[in-house]
Design a protein around this motif. Structure first.
Motif, PDB file in Angstrom:
ATOM      1  N   THR A 211       0.781  -1.240   0.000  1.00 43.22           N
ATOM      2  CA  THR A 211       0.000   0.000   0.000  1.00 43.22           C
ATOM      3  C   THR A 211       0.813   1.291   0.000  1.00 43.22           C
ATOM      4  OG1 THR A 211      -0.134   0.016   2.423  1.00 43.22           O
ATOM      5  CG2 THR A 211      -1.878  -1.158   1.223  1.00 43.22           C
ATOM      6  N   ALA A 212       2.076   1.273   0.437  1.00 40.88           N
ATOM      7  CA  ALA A 212       2.846   2.515   0.591  1.00 40.88           C
ATOM      8  C   ALA A 212       3.071   3.214  -0.746  1.00 40.88           C
ATOM      9  CB  ALA A 212       4.187   2.224   1.254  1.00 40.88           C
ATOM     10  N   THR A 213       2.906   4.515  -0.736  1.00 41.98           N
ATOM     11  CA  THR A 213       3.117   5.314  -1.950  1.00 41.98           C
ATOM     12  C   THR A 213       4.287   6.280  -1.797  1.00 41.98           C
ATOM     13  OG1 THR A 213       1.476   6.921  -1.174  1.00 41.98           O
ATOM     14  CG2 THR A 213       0.700   5.170  -2.649  1.00 41.98           C
ATOM     15  N   ASP A 214       4.957   6.245  -0.643  1.00 40.58           N
ATOM     16  CA  ASP A 214       6.125   7.115  -0.460  1.00 40.58           C
ATOM     17  C   ASP A 214       7.275   6.313   0.139  1.00 40.58           C
ATOM     18  OD1 ASP A 214       6.216   8.015   2.770  1.00 40.58           O
ATOM     19  OD2 ASP A 214       4.284   7.340   2.011  1.00 40.58           O
ATOM     20  N   ALA A 215       8.471   6.673  -0.237  1.00 39.91           N
ATOM     21  CA  ALA A 215       9.664   5.931   0.156  1.00 39.91           C
ATOM     22  C   ALA A 215       9.926   5.994   1.659  1.00 39.91           C
ATOM     23  CB  ALA A 215      10.878   6.451  -0.608  1.00 39.91           C
ATOM     24  N   SER A 216       9.589   7.104   2.299  1.00 45.47           N
ATOM     25  CA  SER A 216       9.905   7.265   3.719  1.00 45.47           C
ATOM     26  C   SER A 216       9.117   6.278   4.584  1.00 45.47           C
ATOM     27  CB  SER A 216       9.632   8.700   4.166  1.00 45.47           C
ATOM     28  OG  SER A 216       8.270   9.035   3.985  1.00 45.47           O
ATOM     29  N   THR A 217       7.852   6.071   4.257  1.00 44.38           N
ATOM     30  CA  THR A 217       7.030   5.112   5.008  1.00 44.38           C
ATOM     31  C   THR A 217       7.605   3.715   4.880  1.00 44.38           C
ATOM     32  OG1 THR A 217       5.011   6.401   4.727  1.00 44.38           O
ATOM     33  CG2 THR A 217       4.736   4.058   5.185  1.00 44.38           C
ATOM     34  N   LEU A 218       7.923   3.328   3.666  1.00 46.41           N
ATOM     35  CA  LEU A 218       8.467   1.995   3.428  1.00 46.41           C
ATOM     36  C   LEU A 218       9.826   1.828   4.087  1.00 46.41           C
ATOM     37  CD1 LEU A 218       7.829  -0.668   2.001  1.00 46.41           C
ATOM     38  CD2 LEU A 218       9.076   0.193   0.018  1.00 46.41           C
ATOM     39  N   ASN A 219      10.665   2.837   3.988  1.00 47.10           N
ATOM     40  CA  ASN A 219      11.996   2.784   4.593  1.00 47.10           C
ATOM     41  C   ASN A 219      11.888   2.564   6.100  1.00 47.10           C
ATOM     42  OD1 ASN A 219      15.071   3.449   4.301  1.00 47.10           O
ATOM     43  ND2 ASN A 219      14.356   4.713   5.997  1.00 47.10           N
ATOM     44  N   HIS A 220      10.961   3.249   6.737  1.00 46.78           N
ATOM     45  CA  HIS A 220      10.749   3.097   8.185  1.00 46.78           C
ATOM     46  C   HIS A 220      10.372   1.663   8.527  1.00 46.78           C
ATOM     47  CE1 HIS A 220       9.351   3.900  12.259  1.00 46.78           C
ATOM     48  NE2 HIS A 220       8.203   3.320  11.943  1.00 46.78           N
ATOM     49  N   ARG A 221       9.455   1.082   7.785  1.00 52.60           N
ATOM     50  CA  ARG A 221       9.012  -0.289   8.053  1.00 52.60           C
ATOM     51  C   ARG A 221      10.138  -1.300   7.817  1.00 52.60           C
ATOM     52  NH1 ARG A 221       4.612   0.260  11.193  1.00 52.60           N
ATOM     53  NH2 ARG A 221       2.838   1.180  10.096  1.00 52.60           N
TER      54      ARG A 221
END
Length: 282
Positions: free
Chosen positions: A243-253
């Protein structure tokens, strides 16, 4: 008295008696006399939340290994866990807030998942290359480095994945963590991918036959996975991979997972990426 801050959704609410199975600096595992919840963990809040763990601020009282021994007895009555040790630890579980599970997957955007998988593979490669002084460019290369067994086609010989049970060193061997990653993806896909549940059940049957090839702690987490129960970081990483559409959210996870244990996070992530690549993207 210590307050439990969070709890897993499978934590017991009934009274139990138990003994300390294993103890570490900021956590301990407990064998209980409950049929439904034979294993409970007490973890520091800085460790990853699991379905059967209460989390407390253990950092404030120093290393548990200096105060608690394997075999120490304990019990829970009225939501209070009391440990009979030199620490005389008393934990109030009634204060704990149950952590939120990731929502069910409703749709698949193949373009988005392909893009997110690519970014995640790059982060895994960078992490492993830095930590182990290896040049790793993909999940496939890392899996090869671990020496894991893979079928030629996951749809035909998925049961061969169970050969990885107990493979590797550590509290939870690399092969077991890898399998948990695979199972976590298939569990999430069961509502939107027609073959995911069949694959999951084939792998589940094979694992159940050989689960005694690993240690008790790892077998506990594998058993949870076989019934669709996974840790907070794993659930939410898979959710964001879809579902993520931005790199920062995914990077955090991704980083939250990579920082689990000595290598457990990376090994689980390798299983997640392997399954996504071979079930959805190839």
């Amino acid at each position: 008295m210590m307050l439990s801050l969070t709890k897993g959704y499978l934590c017991p609410t009934t009274s139990f008696n138990g003994k300390v199975h294993s103890v570490f600096r900021r956590s301990m595992n407990i064998k209980t006399d409950l049929v439904d919840t034979p294993w409970v963990s007490l973890l520091d809040t800085r460790l990853s939340a699991t379905p059967t763990a209460y989390q407390c601020d253990f950092e404030s009282i120093g290393a548990l290994t200096n105060k608690i021994n394997v075999g120490d007895t304990l019990f829970m009555r009225g939501g209070m866990i009391r440990l009979k040790s030199t620490l005389n630890l008393e934990i109030n579980t009634l204060t704990a807030i149950q952590w939120q599970q990731a929502p069910a997957l409703l749709t698949i955007n193949h373009y988005r998942i392909k893009n997110n998988v690519g970014m995640t593979e790059a982060l895994l490669g960078k992490y492993i290359s830095s930590k182990k002084q290896l040049t790793i460019n993909s999940a496939a290369e890392y899996i090869q480095h671990l020496g894991l067994t893979l079928p030629n086609c996951i749809y035909i010989h998925s049961d061969k994945l169970a050969k990885n049970i107990g493979h590797g060193k550590g509290l939870t061997p690399s092969g077991d963590d890898f399998l948990i990653g695979v199972l976590a993806v298939l569990s999430s896909l069961k509502t939107v991918h027609p073959q995911a549940e069949t694959l999951f059940n084939h792998i589940k049957t094979a694992i159940q036959l050989d689960i005694n090839k690993t240690n008790e702690i790892s077998a506990h987490y594998l058993t949870l996975a076989l019934f669709h129960h996974f840790s907070h970081p794993v659930q939410w990483l898979i959710h964001d991979l879809f579902t993520a559409t931005d790199a920062s959210t995914l990077n955090h996870r991704v980083m939250a997972n990579l920082n689990i244990g000595a290598s457990s996070g990376a090994d689980t992530l390798a299983g997640i990426l392997y399954c996504l690549n071979n079930v959805l993207l190839n």
